[in-house]
Design a protein around this motif. Structure first.
Motif, PDB file in Angstrom:
ATOM      1  N   LEU A 131       5.319   1.084   1.183  1.00 21.02           N
ATOM      2  CA  LEU A 131       5.760   0.518  -0.096  1.00 21.02           C
ATOM      3  C   LEU A 131       6.467  -0.803   0.159  1.00 21.02           C
ATOM      4  O   LEU A 131       7.161  -0.966   1.149  1.00 21.02           O
ATOM      5  CB  LEU A 131       6.696   1.485  -0.825  1.00 21.02           C
ATOM      6  CG  LEU A 131       6.096   2.801  -1.280  1.00 21.02           C
ATOM      7  CD1 LEU A 131       7.151   3.641  -1.989  1.00 21.02           C
ATOM      8  CD2 LEU A 131       4.889   2.602  -2.173  1.00 21.02           C
ATOM      9  N   ILE A 189       7.363  -0.932  -8.504  1.00 21.21           N
ATOM     10  CA  ILE A 189       6.153  -0.258  -8.036  1.00 21.21           C
ATOM     11  C   ILE A 189       5.414   0.360  -9.218  1.00 21.21           C
ATOM     12  O   ILE A 189       6.016   1.051 -10.047  1.00 21.21           O
ATOM     13  CB  ILE A 189       6.514   0.810  -6.986  1.00 21.21           C
ATOM     14  CG1 ILE A 189       7.204   0.114  -5.797  1.00 21.21           C
ATOM     15  CG2 ILE A 189       5.283   1.586  -6.536  1.00 21.21           C
ATOM     16  CD1 ILE A 189       7.935   1.006  -4.857  1.00 21.21           C
ATOM     17  N   ASP A 224       2.305   2.906 -10.165  1.00 19.91           N
ATOM     18  CA  ASP A 224       1.354   3.937  -9.762  1.00 19.91           C
ATOM     19  C   ASP A 224       0.274   3.987 -10.834  1.00 19.91           C
ATOM     20  O   ASP A 224       0.506   4.461 -11.939  1.00 19.91           O
ATOM     21  CB  ASP A 224       2.083   5.276  -9.621  1.00 19.91           C
ATOM     22  CG  ASP A 224       1.166   6.438  -9.267  1.00 19.91           C
ATOM     23  OD1 ASP A 224      -0.043   6.228  -9.061  1.00 19.91           O
ATOM     24  OD2 ASP A 224       1.682   7.576  -9.214  1.00 19.91           O
ATOM     25  N   PHE A 264       9.879   2.783 -10.502  1.00 21.76           N
ATOM     26  CA  PHE A 264       8.467   3.167 -10.547  1.00 21.76           C
ATOM     27  C   PHE A 264       7.991   3.276 -11.983  1.00 21.76           C
ATOM     28  O   PHE A 264       8.653   3.906 -12.816  1.00 21.76           O
ATOM     29  CB  PHE A 264       8.267   4.537  -9.887  1.00 21.76           C
ATOM     30  CG  PHE A 264       8.418   4.527  -8.394  1.00 21.76           C
ATOM     31  CD1 PHE A 264       7.306   4.565  -7.565  1.00 21.76           C
ATOM     32  CD2 PHE A 264       9.677   4.484  -7.808  1.00 21.76           C
ATOM     33  CE1 PHE A 264       7.449   4.561  -6.194  1.00 21.76           C
ATOM     34  CE2 PHE A 264       9.830   4.479  -6.436  1.00 21.76           C
ATOM     35  CZ  PHE A 264       8.710   4.516  -5.617  1.00 21.76           C
ATOM     36  N   PHE A 306       4.700  -6.563 -10.628  1.00 14.29           N
ATOM     37  CA  PHE A 306       5.034  -5.543  -9.638  1.00 14.29           C
ATOM     38  C   PHE A 306       4.873  -6.054  -8.212  1.00 14.29           C
ATOM     39  O   PHE A 306       3.998  -6.863  -7.924  1.00 14.29           O
ATOM     40  CB  PHE A 306       4.162  -4.305  -9.852  1.00 14.29           C
ATOM     41  CG  PHE A 306       4.445  -3.621 -11.158  1.00 14.29           C
ATOM     42  CD1 PHE A 306       5.457  -2.682 -11.262  1.00 14.29           C
ATOM     43  CD2 PHE A 306       3.723  -3.938 -12.292  1.00 14.29           C
ATOM     44  CE1 PHE A 306       5.746  -2.070 -12.464  1.00 14.29           C
ATOM     45  CE2 PHE A 306       3.996  -3.324 -13.508  1.00 14.29           C
ATOM     46  CZ  PHE A 306       5.013  -2.394 -13.591  1.00 14.29           C
ATOM     47  N   ASP A 307       5.720  -5.515  -7.319  1.00 17.04           N
ATOM     48  CA  ASP A 307       5.657  -5.834  -5.892  1.00 17.04           C
ATOM     49  C   ASP A 307       4.589  -5.008  -5.180  1.00 17.04           C
ATOM     50  O   ASP A 307       3.987  -5.459  -4.216  1.00 17.04           O
ATOM     51  CB  ASP A 307       7.014  -5.557  -5.225  1.00 17.04           C
ATOM     52  CG  ASP A 307       8.144  -6.330  -5.881  1.00 17.04           C
ATOM     53  OD1 ASP A 307       7.976  -7.548  -6.105  1.00 17.04           O
ATOM     54  OD2 ASP A 307       9.186  -5.721  -6.185  1.00 17.04           O
ATOM     55  N   THR A 308       4.413  -3.764  -5.635  1.00 19.73           N
ATOM     56  CA  THR A 308       3.408  -2.866  -5.066  1.00 19.73           C
ATOM     57  C   THR A 308       2.646  -2.194  -6.196  1.00 19.73           C
ATOM     58  O   THR A 308       3.245  -1.701  -7.154  1.00 19.73           O
ATOM     59  CB  THR A 308       4.063  -1.754  -4.200  1.00 19.73           C
ATOM     60  OG1 THR A 308       4.731  -2.347  -3.090  1.00 19.73           O
ATOM     61  CG2 THR A 308       3.029  -0.775  -3.675  1.00 19.73           C
ATOM     62  N   CYS A 364       2.409  -9.537  -3.849  1.00 18.37           N
ATOM     63  CA  CYS A 364       2.153  -8.140  -4.192  1.00 18.37           C
ATOM     64  C   CYS A 364       1.222  -7.479  -3.178  1.00 18.37           C
ATOM     65  O   CYS A 364       0.297  -8.108  -2.660  1.00 18.37           O
ATOM     66  CB  CYS A 364       1.520  -8.054  -5.582  1.00 18.37           C
ATOM     67  SG  CYS A 364       1.131  -6.386  -6.108  1.00 18.37           S
TER      68      CYS A 364
END
Length: 191
Positions: free
Chosen positions: A53, A58, A60, A81, A122-124, A148
């Motif tokens: 991560l 983040i 999903d 998240f 988002f970063d991830t 990202c």
């Protein structure tokens, strides 16, 4: 797995597991029915990507019943998240988990990736079984912050999908070690 999990987080993971078993009987949240099989195929599989991560924001994508987002959020209380899915039944379950477990760093969102308009990038971006990599890149342009990382959890290495990625994108394939399973698990990291 080389993870140090505090007792309260272990308790939350077990409670999440129990809720998944209970709700799955009535709402068909996952094809996995065996409670022991849920441990390796859902919980441990989700936690196998924890070291990869990046950043604090983040997303999903296609979270289903909160996988991998809920287990990851429990071990990364410093990160925020967003768990996104187009299936309202599954997002209702995620909302119930967040409420019952008192998880403060998770926001469940009922939407499709291509129409979701967040307040910040988002970063991830992470997904377990969302779509092919080239399509994922196409659908998520509006969601990515500079630098990202896209984390795609796959079974076997999807050579055709990797070959179909735009030139110049940094790609890395990592074999994931998931205890209690012999199934091939890989993480494709695209930057």
């Amino acid at each position: 797995m080389p993870l140090s999990i505090p007792a309260d987080v272990r308790e939350h993971l077990l409670r999440f597991h129990g809720l998944l078993i209970k709700w799955n009987k009535a709402y068909n949240l996952t094809a996995v029915r065996d409670p022991l099989e849920m441990v390796d195929r859902h919980l441990l599989d989700s936690l196998s990507v924890l070291p990869h991560l990046h950043g604090e924001e983040i997303l999903d994508m296609g979270t289903g019943p909160g996988l991998p987002g809920i287990p990851l959020a429990l071990l990364r209380p410093d990160a925020h998240f967003v768990l996104l899915d187009s299936n309202n039944k599954k997002i209702r379950f995620v909302r119930q988990v967040v409420l019952e477990l008192g998880i403060v760093n998770v926001l469940p969102v009922h939407a499709r990736v291509e129409t979701y308009q967040p307040n910040h990038p988002f970063d991830t971006l992470i997904s377990r079984a969302f779509t092919a990599l080239p399509r994922m890149i196409e659908l998520t342009r509006h969601l990515r912050a500079p630098g990202c990382r896209l984390l795609a959890m796959k079974g076997m290495v999807p050579e055709d999908e990797i070959a179909g990625l735009p030139a110049g994108m940094k790609k890395e394939v990592i074999r994931l070690q998931v205890p209690l399973t012999d199934a091939e698990r890989h993480l494709i990291i695209v930057e």
